[in-house]
Design a protein around this motif. Structure first.
Motif, PDB file in Angstrom:
ATOM      1  N   UNK A   7      -9.894  63.114  35.330  1.00 52.81           N
ATOM      2  CA  UNK A   7      -8.227  62.477  35.954  1.00 52.81           C
ATOM      3  C   UNK A   7      -7.462  63.210  36.776  1.00 52.81           C
ATOM      4  N   UNK A   8      -7.602  64.354  37.246  1.00 53.82           N
ATOM      5  CA  UNK A   8      -7.292  65.602  38.192  1.00 53.82           C
ATOM      6  C   UNK A   8      -7.921  64.893  39.379  1.00 53.82           C
ATOM      7  N   UNK A   9      -8.850  64.288  39.279  1.00 55.55           N
ATOM      8  CA  UNK A   9     -10.089  63.763  40.899  1.00 55.55           C
ATOM      9  C   UNK A   9      -9.233  62.712  40.837  1.00 55.55           C
ATOM     10  N   UNK A  10      -9.395  61.407  40.027  1.00 53.38           N
ATOM     11  CA  UNK A  10      -8.566  60.459  40.472  1.00 53.38           C
ATOM     12  C   UNK A  10      -7.471  59.572  40.674  1.00 53.38           C
ATOM     13  N   UNK A  11      -6.417  61.086  40.500  1.00 52.78           N
ATOM     14  CA  UNK A  11      -5.212  61.200  40.514  1.00 52.78           C
ATOM     15  C   UNK A  11      -4.857  61.591  41.680  1.00 52.78           C
ATOM     16  N   UNK A  12      -5.738  62.460  42.189  1.00 50.54           N
ATOM     17  CA  UNK A  12      -5.621  63.108  43.588  1.00 50.54           C
ATOM     18  C   UNK A  12      -4.864  61.711  44.944  1.00 50.54           C
ATOM     19  N   UNK A  13      -4.917  60.902  45.255  1.00 51.52           N
ATOM     20  CA  UNK A  13      -4.887  59.577  45.880  1.00 51.52           C
ATOM     21  C   UNK A  13      -3.094  59.617  46.119  1.00 51.52           C
ATOM     22  N   UNK A  40      -4.459  69.544  49.811  1.00 50.87           N
ATOM     23  CA  UNK A  40      -6.017  70.248  50.004  1.00 50.87           C
ATOM     24  C   UNK A  40      -6.372  71.456  49.002  1.00 50.87           C
ATOM     25  N   UNK A  41      -5.027  71.993  49.093  1.00 50.39           N
ATOM     26  CA  UNK A  41      -5.993  73.881  48.554  1.00 50.39           C
ATOM     27  C   UNK A  41      -6.141  73.313  47.558  1.00 50.39           C
ATOM     28  N   UNK A  42      -5.316  72.133  46.942  1.00 51.86           N
ATOM     29  CA  UNK A  42      -5.269  71.912  44.764  1.00 51.86           C
ATOM     30  C   UNK A  42      -6.903  71.066  45.460  1.00 51.86           C
ATOM     31  N   UNK A  43      -7.391  69.901  45.883  1.00 49.09           N
ATOM     32  CA  UNK A  43      -8.057  69.974  46.087  1.00 49.09           C
ATOM     33  C   UNK A  43      -9.528  70.597  45.924  1.00 49.09           C
ATOM     34  N   UNK A  44      -9.295  72.041  46.907  1.00 50.07           N
ATOM     35  CA  UNK A  44     -10.414  73.314  46.644  1.00 50.07           C
ATOM     36  C   UNK A  44     -10.879  73.533  45.614  1.00 50.07           C
ATOM     37  N   UNK A  45      -9.393  74.023  45.127  1.00 51.57           N
ATOM     38  CA  UNK A  45      -9.434  74.610  44.252  1.00 51.57           C
ATOM     39  C   UNK A  45     -10.582  73.772  42.703  1.00 51.57           C
ATOM     40  N   UNK A  46     -10.608  72.547  42.711  1.00 51.84           N
ATOM     41  CA  UNK A  46     -10.724  71.840  41.580  1.00 51.84           C
ATOM     42  C   UNK A  46     -12.479  71.595  41.379  1.00 51.84           C
ATOM     43  N   UNK A  47     -12.468  71.242  42.983  1.00 57.11           N
ATOM     44  CA  UNK A  47     -13.934  71.916  43.294  1.00 57.11           C
ATOM     45  C   UNK A  47     -15.076  73.178  43.249  1.00 57.11           C
ATOM     46  N   UNK A  48     -14.098  73.623  44.167  1.00 55.41           N
ATOM     47  CA  UNK A  48     -14.749  74.880  44.000  1.00 55.41           C
ATOM     48  C   UNK A  48     -14.658  75.690  42.894  1.00 55.41           C
ATOM     49  N   UNK A  49     -13.758  75.153  41.932  1.00 53.59           N
ATOM     50  CA  UNK A  49     -13.823  76.063  40.345  1.00 53.59           C
ATOM     51  C   UNK A  49     -15.063  75.562  39.424  1.00 53.59           C
ATOM     52  N   UNK A  50     -15.216  73.947  39.961  1.00 50.61           N
ATOM     53  CA  UNK A  50     -15.896  73.838  38.308  1.00 50.61           C
ATOM     54  C   UNK A  50     -17.495  74.377  39.244  1.00 50.61           C
TER      55      UNK A  50
END
Length: 199
Positions: free
Chosen positions: A50-56, A77-87
């Motif tokens: 859900x988080x990744x697919x609603x990025x756009x 972009x900060x949240x994008x990095x948190x999603x990936x790096x955090x995972x």
């Protein structure tokens, strides 16, 4: 006519739909990082997708309705990095995931490096917008995370699923490192062409 003007006039208020969507994605990213170590892999995968697919959505809304803000340009972009790096960091704690600590370190280091380079280049007046390689890197990272979570959901069975997750994970790490190298080359080229402001 009023609608057209509001759609093209940039917004100065940070209280808008795009920033609200980004804030919601940030909360979802935190949830993913909490769910993975607790081994709620199904819930973690659903929330991550859900988080990744609603990025756009936030970027599209901001551009279409003139709600681009300085906060949004930094926060998104900060949240994008948190999603990936955090995972990736959370998956290190799960032994069967196949995500080694050096892999998570490589992902985080790449993001820190590119962020630093972007600040340096744009501070010098150059353009350092995201490249297609960087965008594909993000896509592959997300696909790899979903594949790893799927494999964990089913206990590594069937074997083809575990193998696919392993291949995607390594492909994501390779592309992450290569895209970081590509950004370094781009930054060096841009900084070389930017005139020196000192007399």
């Amino acid at each position: 006519m009023t609608y057209a003007m509001s759609a093209t006039t940039p917004s100065t208020s940070v209280y808008n739909v795009p920033n609200a969507l980004t804030t919601a994605r940030f909360a979802l990213a935190i949830a993913v990082m909490a769910l993975i170590p607790m081994r709620y892999f199904t819930a973690a995968m659903i929330v991550f997708v859900i988080a990744a697919s609603t990025d756009w959505m936030d970027g599209y809304w901001a551009r279409k309705y003139g709600q681009v803000t300085k906060l949004g340009r930094i926060f998104d972009p900060f949240v994008d990095k948190i999603i990936v790096c955090g995972s990736f960091i959370a998956l290190v704690e799960v032994a069967p995931s196949g995500v080694a600590s050096w892999m998570a370190t490589a992902v985080v280091a790449r993001e820190l490096l590119v962020t630093s380079l972007r600040g340096m280049v744009e501070g010098s007046g150059g353009d350092f917008s995201a490249s297609q390689l960087g965008k594909w890197k993000m896509v592959l990272q997300c696909v790899a995370i979903v594949a790893v979570l799927l494999s964990l959901m089913y206990g590594g069975q069937p074997e083809w699923l575990a193998t696919t997750a392993h291949v995607l994970l390594w492909a994501a790490i390779v592309l992450t490192v290569y895209s970081g190298y590509d950004y370094v080359i781009r930054a060096a080229r841009v900084l070389r062409d930017v005139p020196d402001p000192t007399p």
